[in-house]
Structures are given as C-alpha cells and as structure tokens.
Design an enzyme around this catalytic site. Sequence first.
Site, mmCIF file in Angstrom:
data_model
loop_
_atom_site.group_PDB
_atom_site.id
_atom_site.type_symbol
_atom_site.label_atom_id
_atom_site.label_comp_id
_atom_site.label_asym_id
_atom_site.label_seq_id
_atom_site.Cartn_x
_atom_site.Cartn_y
_atom_site.Cartn_z
ATOM 1 N N CYS A 67 0.833 -1.214 0.000
ATOM 2 C CA CYS A 67 0.000 0.000 0.000
ATOM 3 C C CYS A 67 0.863 1.258 0.000
ATOM 4 O O CYS A 67 1.655 1.491 0.919
ATOM 5 C CB CYS A 67 -0.923 -0.019 1.220
ATOM 6 N N CYS A 70 0.322 3.574 2.958
ATOM 7 C CA CYS A 70 0.949 3.026 4.165
ATOM 8 C C CYS A 70 2.443 3.348 4.182
ATOM 9 O O CYS A 70 3.011 3.686 5.228
ATOM 10 C CB CYS A 70 0.738 1.519 4.243
ATOM 11 N N CYS A 411 -3.897 8.194 -10.837
ATOM 12 C CA CYS A 411 -3.395 7.401 -9.705
ATOM 13 C C CYS A 411 -2.184 6.566 -10.116
ATOM 14 O O CYS A 411 -2.277 5.704 -11.001
ATOM 15 C CB CYS A 411 -4.518 6.507 -9.175
ATOM 16 N N CYS A 414 -2.643 2.825 -9.707
ATOM 17 C CA CYS A 414 -3.512 2.279 -10.761
ATOM 18 C C CYS A 414 -2.719 2.054 -12.045
ATOM 19 O O CYS A 414 -2.915 1.052 -12.746
ATOM 20 C CB CYS A 414 -4.683 3.227 -11.029
#
Length: 513
Positions: A67, A70, A411, A414
């Site tokens: 992530c 994160c 993104c 993405c």
Amino acid sequence: MAISKVWISLLLALAVVLSAPAARAEEAAAAEEAAAPEAVLTLHADNFDDAIGQHPFILVEFYAPWCGHCKSLAPEYEKAAQLLSKHDPAIVLAKVDANDEKNKPLAGKYEVQGFPTLKIFRNGGKSIQEYKGPREAEGIVEYLKKQVGPASKEIKAPEDATYLEDGKIHIVGVFTEFSGPEFTNFLEVAEKLRSYYDFGHTVHANHLPRGDAAVERPVVRLFKPFDELVVDSKDFDVSALEKFIDASSTPKVVIFDKNPDNHPYLLKFFQSNAPKAMLFLNFSTGPFESFKSAYYGAVEEFSGKDVKFLIGDIESSQGAFQYFGLKVDQAPLILIQDGDSKKFLKEHVEAGQIVAWLKDYFDGKLTPFRKSEPIPEANNEPVKVVVADNVHDVVFKSGKNVLIEFYAPWCGHCKKLAPILDEAAATLQSEEDVVIAKMDATENDVPGEFDVQGYPTLYFVTPSGKKVSYEGGRTADEIVDYIRKNKETAGQAAAATEKAAEPAATEPLKDEL
C-alpha cells in the site's frame, strides 16, 4: 450518501493552493532518528490481544506492505511513536500487517475495509474508535495527546472558559452536580465524539462567555462561530444529544470557497449521509447577492427537512464539478445528492426558481441524473471497460465471475496495476465464466453496492451475487490464482442463488406493528 475520503481530499485540495511543505530536518538529526530502535510495536495474531490488554490506550495501524499510502505514513508514524514514548504516561503506537494470512482474521474482526486503517483501543479494547486525526508526525502527536486526557474538562473559573471564544465548536454541559443519568450520558457522548469536538462541564453557567447564566439545569450548551453563536439543549438521551450536536455544529448553509476556515464544515458536509443541496455560481458577479438571498430564504423555508445546504463558488469548486460530472457552462446550477446516491440537477437555474425546484424534489417529482461515460462501442481488450450505464449488466447480470477495478487516471498505483490486470485477463481469456473489468471512477458514478474510498479499489463478484473486496496479491499470477480458487461454476451459482432464496420462500408472513 457520503463521499469517499479520497474525493473529499481532492475537493478541498482544489479549493485552495496548499502551502509548501515544511523544511526537512537536518541530515544529522535524520541519521540519529534512523539509528534509533523502532518505537512502533509490531503486532500479530499471537500477541495482539495481550498488547491491547496491557495498554489502557493504544493506536493500531492496519496496513499492507504493497500500500502506497501506508509507505508514506510509515516514517511519520514512527516519528510520532518516538515522540510519544517520552509522554507521561507513554502513548503507544502499533501496527499490524493485515495482508498477512494469519492476521486477516484480525482485519475482519475490526472491520478493516482499506489501508491504512487506524483505530484507537482504550481500556483493554472495551472502547474502539476510528482515528480521525492528521497523518503527519506533529499532527498525530497533538491529536493523541488530546485523546489521552479526560473526554470532558471541568470549567471551574471564567479563565478556564476563555478557549470557548477561539472560533471553534465546543460543547459544555451545565449541571447542578457531576452525577446522575444526565451527567453519565453527557460523558458517554463526550467520549464517543472527542475526536471531533472539545467538551467541558461546569456547575457555574456564569463562567461561560455566552448564553443565559440563569438557565435551568442540566443543559448542554454548544458554542459555534456562525449562525446563532450559542444554542442549548435539555434532552440528555444519548441519541438525541448526538443528533443535537451534529445538527448544530454545521452552518445552515456551508460555504465552498477558498477560505480555509470553512474547510472543516465542508469536510463534515461531504462526509454526511444526509441528502445534500448544492448551489454553484460565480461569487464575483452581480447576480450573486440575489441568488444568495433566494437560497438562504429557501433554506429557512425547508428548515424542517432532512437535507444539508451548500453554496459554492465556481472557481473554488472545480473538484466538486469533477466529482459530480458537472460543467462550468451549466452554472448557475443547483444539485441534490440524496441518501441513496441519486442526483438531481437544475442547470441555468434562476434565483426565482430555487424554491419551486426544491419543492418538486421533496414532492418526488424530479428525475435523477447519472454521471456516465458512453458505453464503449468496441470492447475487445482483455480488461473490459465498464461505465455507470452498463456496470450492473456486466457485473451483476452477466452470470459471470467478475473482478472489477475502480481506478483514477492520475493514480500512480492504478497505472502500475494496469499491465498486471491486462496480463491476468489475457491468461483467463479462454475461461468464458470470468471477466476482468475496470471503471474510471472519476468519470462515472460508482454504484452504491461498492464502497470506494481510494484507488485502486477492487471487488470480486460471483454469478450468485456474492461480493468481496479483493485484498490479495498484486501480481498477475496471484490475481489469476485467486479468481480460479474463488470463482463459482454455473452449478455452484445456481445452488447459492437457490439457497439464498429459501428463507424468503419458507418464512411465514408476519404482521408488523
């Protein structure tokens, strides 16, 4: 319907030019910090309950190694943990790799829907709250220091109440004594809402800077920098008290402009599940005052309705225009988003039409509009493109196992995932019961069946309608393996559908009182 966190961030980011980031720490300090032992506790399924039980207050981050958000949070989280380790008493920060198979039951137990998810555990886990604070070290530290103390502080003298004039929202309970059901309920609400507001309590109403000093007690007094400035409630039912605070802590009309003082109210407005009415126009043109007068009059006329109101400047509201699929040349316009995610639009509205149009909405006479790209004429690539106008047909009515990605073109994660999905889709192309699809969530309304709080968000939907948030690996092989292990055959889908229908077919009719 509440707007996703990522979109709320964009809405506000586009409303104001963000200041430059703070200066970096000097290299020597950074090196010293890097050499320090890790202050964040690492928890897992075997030690989680013990750690929660040992600490009266602990913040836990549920994260995934892949992530990006994160990874960005990690150094700030560690820095905050080091600073708070010196606090008296120490404030503990911990983390759990929720992507690890053995820890996934923890993620399920605590309803982790995305990464990172941060939760505050108090009193051995008896009280659990979502962390609603900043994501940089200094902000985390200040936020948690406030969370550790009592939820409500006693106001013993006028000097203790000077903070009530700081232009923020504050809630004060005025009592004859600090006992009884009213005081207990007040403290319960203060504990529950302490992430959002400052609470105080007193036996001296005359210590407070505003409001009737001779008021009959007990009473809850809410201070705010708008509308009536101060408002009282005598209903100490917990649910009623929460509703009072929610209704009173937002302006009757939220203003969407570049003023950062309005951003907390914008955040609350867009996070609300209540229907939202929004008037967008140019604040700097002549007709603005007549529109404003008509709109505020309409707000008063419909004040008894369950709807929140906003007036937005076109220049500051480009994020909202992008989210709702609006165009500047449609302004002045009024838009309603109701609690079921339906939208209603009146473009080129005139000031004199506002009240009548709102009345038509409340009377159920308006036709919803939906933001959707055109359905592709050709859709021959391995990953199928879906839009709002055909997503239900492709995902829920096709009779296939569908992995769908909700993405944003800008993104970075993405973009990295795109060729991986292409590879997985190509591998599965011969399996006619499987579809990998994608939807541009910035150009299409996301169906209410999906909770999209960030990008990319993936869901796996089976022919029987079973819907699961995909939190598996991000390689083509892992995606293919997951689909093959979890897909339904035609027989399984039919059996699952039949089983789901059984209770409805056999349950006796009941009279509802």
